[in-house]
Structure formats: structure tokens, C-alpha cells
Design an enzyme around this catalytic site. Sequence first.
Site, PDB file in Angstrom:
ATOM      1  N   GLU A 102      -8.890 -14.057  30.973  1.00  0.00           N
ATOM      2  CA  GLU A 102      -9.011 -15.063  29.899  1.00  0.00           C
ATOM      3  C   GLU A 102      -8.414 -14.596  28.579  1.00  0.00           C
ATOM      4  O   GLU A 102      -9.056 -14.680  27.525  1.00  0.00           O
ATOM      5  CB  GLU A 102     -10.483 -15.466  29.714  1.00  0.00           C
ATOM      6  N   GLU A 131     -12.572 -18.341  38.629  1.00  0.00           N
ATOM      7  CA  GLU A 131     -13.919 -18.554  38.085  1.00  0.00           C
ATOM      8  C   GLU A 131     -14.200 -20.048  38.118  1.00  0.00           C
ATOM      9  O   GLU A 131     -13.481 -20.819  37.470  1.00  0.00           O
ATOM     10  CB  GLU A 131     -14.041 -18.050  36.639  1.00  0.00           C
ATOM     11  N   ASN A 156     -15.059 -11.107  30.953  1.00  0.00           N
ATOM     12  CA  ASN A 156     -14.872 -10.632  29.580  1.00  0.00           C
ATOM     13  C   ASN A 156     -15.085  -9.123  29.476  1.00  0.00           C
ATOM     14  O   ASN A 156     -14.466  -8.457  28.649  1.00  0.00           O
ATOM     15  CB  ASN A 156     -15.839 -11.362  28.643  1.00  0.00           C
ATOM     16  N   GLU A 193     -19.546  -9.236  37.832  1.00  0.00           N
ATOM     17  CA  GLU A 193     -19.129  -8.643  36.561  1.00  0.00           C
ATOM     18  C   GLU A 193     -20.211  -7.678  36.096  1.00  0.00           C
ATOM     19  O   GLU A 193     -21.399  -7.866  36.409  1.00  0.00           O
ATOM     20  CB  GLU A 193     -18.937  -9.778  35.537  1.00  0.00           C
ATOM     21  N   TYR A 238     -15.904 -24.254  34.165  1.00  0.00           N
ATOM     22  CA  TYR A 238     -17.356 -24.359  34.332  1.00  0.00           C
ATOM     23  C   TYR A 238     -17.778 -25.762  33.919  1.00  0.00           C
ATOM     24  O   TYR A 238     -17.201 -26.330  32.984  1.00  0.00           O
ATOM     25  CB  TYR A 238     -18.071 -23.324  33.449  1.00  0.00           C
TER      26      TYR A 238
HETATM   27  O1  AHR Z   1     -18.444 -15.657  34.267  1.00  0.00           O
HETATM   28  C1  AHR Z   1     -18.896 -15.492  32.975  1.00  0.00           C
HETATM   29  C2  AHR Z   1     -17.768 -15.376  31.963  1.00  0.00           C
HETATM   30  O2  AHR Z   1     -17.083 -16.591  31.904  1.00  0.00           O
HETATM   31  C3  AHR Z   1     -16.679 -14.380  32.277  1.00  0.00           C
HETATM   32  O3  AHR Z   1     -16.988 -13.105  31.831  1.00  0.00           O
HETATM   33  C4  AHR Z   1     -15.521 -14.919  31.529  1.00  0.00           C
HETATM   34  O4  AHR Z   1     -14.300 -14.606  32.133  1.00  0.00           O
HETATM   35  C5  AHR Z   1     -15.760 -16.403  31.434  1.00  0.00           C
HETATM   36  O5  AHR Z   1     -15.659 -16.877  30.158  1.00  0.00           O
END
Ligand code: AHR
Length: 494
Positions: A172, A291, A71, A26, A243
Amino acid sequence: MKAKVSINKSAVISQIDERIYSSFIEHLGRAVYGGIYEPGHETADDQGFRQDVLQTIKEMKVPMVRYPGGNFVSGYNWEDGIGDKAKRPRRMELAWSSIETNQVGIDEFQEWCKRADSQVMMAVNLGTRGPADAGNLVEYCNSETDTYYANLRRSNGFEKPFGIKTWCLGNEMDGPWQICHKTAYEYARTACEAAKIMKWVDPSIELVACGSSGSGMPTFGEWEETVLRECYEHVDYISLHSYYGNRNDNTPEFLGCSKNMDEFIQTVIGICDKIKAEKNADKDIHLSFDEWNVWFHSNEADGKIEKWQVAPPLLEDIYTMEDALVVGCLVNTLINHADRVKIACLAQLVNVIAPVMTVTGGGMWLQTIFYPYMYAARYGRGNALKVQTDCETYEAGVYGEVAYVDSSVVYNEKEGELIVFAVNRNMTENCSLELDAQGFELGEILEYKVLNHEDMKAHNCAEEPAKVVPFDKTADDGLVLEPHSYNMIRIKVK
Ligand code: AHR
């Protein structure tokens, strides 16, 4: 402790789509500037790409890289990153409160991917922009027509189309933090119309609709249903993001978090199939877990980083031994769902919550999580086999009852190899592993790699890059998994 892992040559989950070993870059922090791109660096090539990083990514065998966000993409003008670099605008980048110089855009990134033996997975902006801009980007990248955007690409020096096959319809969009966050219905309508335009421009592309940005989102479930009701015919995949972090400093609990990923996947499969039945559709919607990773170490530090800098050191998690075990379990979970998860991206690849770290102006080093990800990407090719693991379980806090041994097994018929990926979550006991491989004649052990360290918080860093690195093991006394260890075992088979 003992564990029995049973497989059968004819009990195949699915052939693995190699794209489950994809990753993500990113425009965030030092991922691009100072990460993959550093023109003044001693290893920089003719385009300013760091060759030390490129070489490592090549060796990892990363099949596809999602780009440019995240993002970031929800406020991005793709036209800012093409053509003459001297004319590209510097912008306030609102997702991460940084300055974007646009010295890298799709013109450069597609070239970087080629040099890394990888493919681009391109995301379009469905935040501040919409369907028409997305269609124009597909034309710029993929079209051979004598029309404005295809000709713009030619005038920028690219006669041949980039041929980008996999596209994300935004990022997202369920998250209130997203630039131009949408309700499920607002997103579903925009995504549907963008999908139609993009596929009219290039019918060969595949599209990923945004699912939820985590299974804990208040709209999880309802979001997927709404999106798929509107878009089913026009999309191929739905995304999942997750995550994990050891916020309570409870290692046994943290090691159980892949159970959450497993349940998340199962629930989304259920929703896809429900909408398939409602629509009496023939095709299945597959999953793009685009992700996933451990992300929590840098949260506090990120709050203190000064805004409006170019490439600030954001999201620079330093990964520990226990994080590597978690990544090993998460990648096993993806392999064990190879029938429906066709794409997955370790988020991210360089410097930002990443396996590969650089020192701006200096060298590079590898994080603990590099190893389980790299071994899966390199050797987890072929058929994922159904695994029955019989072993003791333990209470992993919020994740409930979890087996001590987590595994996946891949049969690479071409190479005549079985590859066993196994994590022993038991913190104190060895595990003697019996592999009951029906239909196979087991031969020699070609390679047995172990990642382990007595200190669960041990990590690598620029000054000490080899503190946690894999070592070779023999199986003279059978397969014995050390406490809190990651194991990759390649066995010759007939
Ligand atoms: O990977 C970091 C961020 O995590 C990304 O920009 C977003 O898509 C997610 O919230």
C-alpha cells in the site's frame, strides 16, 4: 422468486489458480503472538505453534499466506526476526504503535506454513528500506550459493532454502498512512529496481507490484498506469485491496458491495491491458487481490487501545451473519474473474479481521465468515465456468442495481463434480433455483450446505461458538435458496 443459473461445460472462464484462496498474517494485534504462536499454550508444539490453530488452517486448505504485512512491513527489518531468539531486538512498531518482540520471523513463519500445508507469500519493505535489503532477503530465503546471506540461513540451522516463490514489492505505498509513503513515480522506480535485483538473485520468483489500496483512492488509475509503465517487464502481478463495511446499517445495500469489487477488478484489467498495448508486450499482468474482507466493526474500539503493548487486541472484528453473505459474494466475484485474478488473500487469517479466533491461554472458535471462505478454498478447485444468472434485481443504494442471486460455478473434472456457490440477497423471499447445465449429465447431490440465521446481526463468540453454523439441506423440492442465505451445493456429474 425464481432464478435461472445457466452454465455450459465448454464455456470455461479459466482453470482456477488455487492461490485465490490464500490468506494473510501480519505482525499486528494477536495474529502472531497469541494467535498462531503461543509457546506456553497447552496445544503448543515444539516450536511454540498452537496446534489447534494449525489443524484448523490445514482443514481449511489455505494454499498460501501473505506475510509479514501489511502496513507492518514498511518499517520492518527482516534481520530482526532470524537466528538466536534471545538476541532478537524488541522494537517500537510504528504502523500499529505496538511493541514487536521479534520472537517470530521468517525462520519460524516458513516452518509454520510447512506445518499448515501452505506456502509463504513474502512481502519486502520498500518503505524504510529498499532494493538491496529486498535482494538480501531473497538470497537468505532462496539461494543455494556459498555467499553471505545464504550462509547466514545455513548458520541459523536451515541448510535447504525456503523456496519462497511469490513476493510482494512493498505494501500500500499509495497510502499516506504508510511508513515512507511514496508518490506513484517514486514507488515505481524503487519497485522496478528492487524487482530487477530480486529476480537476479532468484529468476524463478514471481513479483507483485503495489496497486491501489482501494478503488476510492484519489490516485487510483493513475497510480497503476505509472507503476506498470516503469515495471511492466519485471513484475507479474499488480495488487488490489478492498475492505467493505455496513456503516449505514443498511443490509440490502451492504449485500451489493461485491459489485464494487467486480468493477474494481474490471478497471484494473483494463489498465493492465492498456499498458500491455502501449508496450507492445506479449505477457499479461495478472491481478493479486491480496487484501479483501469486511472490516469496520472494530474501528471505534481500536482508537481506544493503549499504545506500545505486545500483541494488543487490535482489529478484532466480530463477524455477523450478513458479513458471511458478503464474504460469500466476494469470493464468488474472485472465482468469476479466475482468468485474471490468480492470487487473492482473505485479510486476515487469525484474530485480526479473521475467520479464526483464539482465546489467549484458552480455546479457539470460528467466525461466521469462516464458512463461505472455507467451502470455497476446500471445494472451489477446477475450472470456473461462465455463469449467466437470470433473476430479478433490486436497488442496492450506492452500488446501484444488483441481482438478488449471486453465484459462481466450478467444475472439478477430477472428482466429477459441479460445485455451485450461491447467495440469495433477497431478505424476505425464497428463491427457486433452476440450474441449466449444458454439456453435463447431472447426478446426485453430494452435499448441500446452507449458512443462515433469522438475525442478520447474529454472530459466534467464545461463549457461544455455534450460533451461526452451516446445516445440511436436501433438494427434495429442487434447489430452494432461503432468504438471506449462503449455499454450497456439490453435484455429481458426467
Ligand atoms: O489488513 C489490515 C491492514 O489493512 C494492512 O496492514 C494494510 O495493508 C491495510 O490497510
